[in-house]
Design a protein around this motif. Structure first.
Motif, PDB file in Angstrom:
ATOM      1  N   ILE A  35      69.984  55.979  25.618  1.00 37.00           N
ATOM      2  CA  ILE A  35      68.936  55.506  24.701  1.00 37.00           C
ATOM      3  C   ILE A  35      68.602  54.042  24.981  1.00 37.00           C
ATOM      4  N   GLU A  36      69.634  53.225  25.156  1.00 37.18           N
ATOM      5  CA  GLU A  36      69.432  51.798  25.441  1.00 37.18           C
ATOM      6  C   GLU A  36      68.667  51.620  26.751  1.00 37.18           C
ATOM      7  N   THR A  37      69.028  52.399  27.766  1.00 38.91           N
ATOM      8  CA  THR A  37      68.354  52.308  29.070  1.00 38.91           C
ATOM      9  C   THR A  37      66.892  52.719  28.940  1.00 38.91           C
ATOM     10  N   TYR A  38      66.638  53.800  28.210  1.00 35.63           N
ATOM     11  CA  TYR A  38      65.274  54.267  28.010  1.00 35.63           C
ATOM     12  C   TYR A  38      64.439  53.207  27.278  1.00 35.63           C
ATOM     13  N   GLN A  39      65.037  52.581  26.254  1.00 34.39           N
ATOM     14  CA  GLN A  39      64.325  51.531  25.509  1.00 34.39           C
ATOM     15  C   GLN A  39      64.022  50.334  26.409  1.00 34.39           C
ATOM     16  N   ALA A  40      64.974  49.953  27.255  1.00 29.99           N
ATOM     17  CA  ALA A  40      64.761  48.830  28.175  1.00 29.99           C
ATOM     18  C   ALA A  40      63.657  49.167  29.177  1.00 29.99           C
ATOM     19  N   TRP A  41      63.699  50.431  29.656  1.00 29.49           N
ATOM     20  CA  TRP A  41      62.689  50.870  30.620  1.00 29.49           C
ATOM     21  C   TRP A  41      61.305  50.870  29.969  1.00 29.49           C
ATOM     22  N   THR A  42      61.207  51.352  28.740  1.00 26.37           N
ATOM     23  CA  THR A  42      59.940  51.369  28.008  1.00 26.37           C
ATOM     24  C   THR A  42      59.440  49.942  27.767  1.00 26.37           C
ATOM     25  N   ALA A  43      60.329  49.050  27.375  1.00 25.48           N
ATOM     26  CA  ALA A  43      59.949  47.650  27.147  1.00 25.48           C
ATOM     27  C   ALA A  43      59.440  47.023  28.438  1.00 25.48           C
ATOM     28  N   MET A  44      60.109  47.358  29.550  1.00 29.43           N
ATOM     29  CA  MET A  44      59.684  46.806  30.835  1.00 29.43           C
ATOM     30  C   MET A  44      58.307  47.350  31.236  1.00 29.43           C
ATOM     31  N   GLU A  45      58.071  48.641  30.973  1.00 30.80           N
ATOM     32  CA  GLU A  45      56.759  49.216  31.260  1.00 30.80           C
ATOM     33  C   GLU A  45      55.672  48.556  30.423  1.00 30.80           C
ATOM     34  N   LEU A  46      55.961  48.319  29.147  1.00 34.18           N
ATOM     35  CA  LEU A  46      54.988  47.650  28.277  1.00 34.18           C
ATOM     36  C   LEU A  46      54.691  46.240  28.776  1.00 34.18           C
ATOM     37  N   GLU A  47      55.746  45.544  29.182  1.00 36.17           N
ATOM     38  CA  GLU A  47      55.557  44.190  29.711  1.00 36.17           C
ATOM     39  C   GLU A  47      54.735  44.228  30.999  1.00 36.17           C
ATOM     40  N   GLN A  48      55.016  45.231  31.841  1.00 32.14           N
ATOM     41  CA  GLN A  48      54.271  45.370  33.095  1.00 32.14           C
ATOM     42  C   GLN A  48      52.796  45.672  32.811  1.00 32.14           C
ATOM     43  N   GLU A  49      52.533  46.552  31.844  1.00 25.91           N
ATOM     44  CA  GLU A  49      51.152  46.860  31.467  1.00 25.91           C
ATOM     45  C   GLU A  49      50.440  45.624  30.940  1.00 25.91           C
ATOM     46  N   GLU A  50      51.138  44.821  30.139  1.00 24.80           N
ATOM     47  CA  GLU A  50      50.551  43.582  29.611  1.00 24.80           C
ATOM     48  C   GLU A  50      50.236  42.612  30.751  1.00 24.80           C
ATOM     49  N   GLN A  51      51.157  42.500  31.697  1.00 27.24           N
ATOM     50  CA  GLN A  51      50.921  41.625  32.850  1.00 27.24           C
ATOM     51  C   GLN A  51      49.748  42.140  33.684  1.00 27.24           C
ATOM     52  N   LEU A  52      49.644  43.465  33.819  1.00 22.84           N
ATOM     53  CA  LEU A  52      48.529  44.059  34.558  1.00 22.84           C
ATOM     54  C   LEU A  52      47.209  43.740  33.869  1.00 22.84           C
ATOM     55  N   LYS A  53      47.184  43.879  32.521  1.00 24.73           N
ATOM     56  CA  LYS A  53      45.967  43.550  31.772  1.00 24.73           C
ATOM     57  C   LYS A  53      45.595  42.079  31.960  1.00 24.73           C
ATOM     58  N   GLN A  54      46.616  41.209  31.886  1.00 29.62           N
ATOM     59  CA  GLN A  54      46.361  39.778  32.076  1.00 29.62           C
ATOM     60  C   GLN A  54      45.831  39.500  33.493  1.00 29.62           C
ATOM     61  N   ALA A  55      46.405  40.188  34.480  1.00 33.30           N
ATOM     62  CA  ALA A  55      45.951  40.007  35.864  1.00 33.30           C
ATOM     63  C   ALA A  55      44.513  40.494  36.019  1.00 33.30           C
ATOM     64  N   GLU A  56      44.180  41.614  35.390  1.00 39.41           N
ATOM     65  CA  GLU A  56      42.808  42.127  35.451  1.00 39.41           C
ATOM     66  C   GLU A  56      41.840  41.164  34.778  1.00 39.41           C
ATOM     67  N   ILE A  57      42.242  40.606  33.636  1.00 44.54           N
ATOM     68  CA  ILE A  57      41.390  39.628  32.940  1.00 44.54           C
ATOM     69  C   ILE A  57      41.180  38.397  33.815  1.00 44.54           C
ATOM     70  N   THR A  58      42.268  37.912  34.404  1.00 46.56           N
ATOM     71  CA  THR A  58      42.176  36.736  35.284  1.00 46.56           C
ATOM     72  C   THR A  58      41.285  37.038  36.484  1.00 46.56           C
ATOM     73  N   MET A  59      41.431  38.241  37.056  1.00 46.08           N
ATOM     74  CA  MET A  59      40.605  38.637  38.199  1.00 46.08           C
ATOM     75  C   MET A  59      39.136  38.702  37.798  1.00 46.08           C
ATOM     76  N   GLN A  60      38.853  39.256  36.618  1.00 43.75           N
ATOM     77  CA  GLN A  60      37.468  39.340  36.141  1.00 43.75           C
ATOM     78  C   GLN A  60      36.891  37.939  35.921  1.00 43.75           C
ATOM     79  N   GLU A  61      37.700  37.048  35.345  1.00 38.82           N
ATOM     80  CA  GLU A  61      37.246  35.663  35.148  1.00 38.82           C
ATOM     81  C   GLU A  61      36.946  35.002  36.486  1.00 38.82           C
TER      82      GLU A  61
END
Length: 147
Positions: A35-61
């Motif tokens: 459960i702990e590993t799954y939660q860490a993996w999910t948190a990391m995916e969310l962080e990666q998605e947020e970074q991807l969104k930020q990168a896309e925003i920066t690229m668009q700018e």
């Protein structure tokens, strides 16, 4: 995660020392690890998605800025081109005006030369006529010219 590792160490020691140790306690702990590993993996995916969104925003700018700079450069180029066309037209018009003035001046000089030559010929004819008249007059009066 640290607490789970500490608990795992404790249960492992207990399993080695106690022959009546219940292995289901370790299985429960392994489920908590999962459960702990799954939660860490999910948190990391969310962080990666947020970074991807930020990168896309920066690229668009960056793309928007590049488009803006390119549009500004093209506007400046168009203004420069229009200015050069105006300057070239003005210069061509000035040259045409100078050529037209030179042509008119040439025509006027030709007319002036023609008039001057006609007047010269007329003056020469008048002089010759006057000389002839004078010579005929002298012949008719039988006077001899002193020269």
């Amino acid at each position: 995660m640290e607490a789970l590792l500490s608990q795992f160490t404790f249960l492992s020691d207990q399993a080695l020392q106690d022959k009546n140790f219940d292995p289901s306690a370790i299985e429960d702990l392994m489920k908590l690890f999962e459960i702990e590993t799954y939660q860490a993996w999910t948190a990391m995916e969310l962080e990666q998605e947020e970074q991807l969104k930020q990168a896309e925003i920066t690229m668009q700018e960056a793309e928007d800025y590049l488009d803006s700079v390119m549009e500004t450069a093209m506007d400046e180029f168009r203004r420069f081109e229009e200015e050069m066309e105006r300057d070239s037209k003005d210069e061509a018009d000035g040259l045409e005006d100078a050529a037209e003035k030179a042509r008119k001046m040439g025509n006027l000089m030709e007319k002036g030369a023609t008039i001057a030559s006609k007047l010269y010929v007329e003056a020469a004819m008048n002089s010759a006529t006057a000389s002839m008249k004078s010579a005929f007059k002298g012949l008719s009066t039988n006077k001899v010219h002193p020269s």
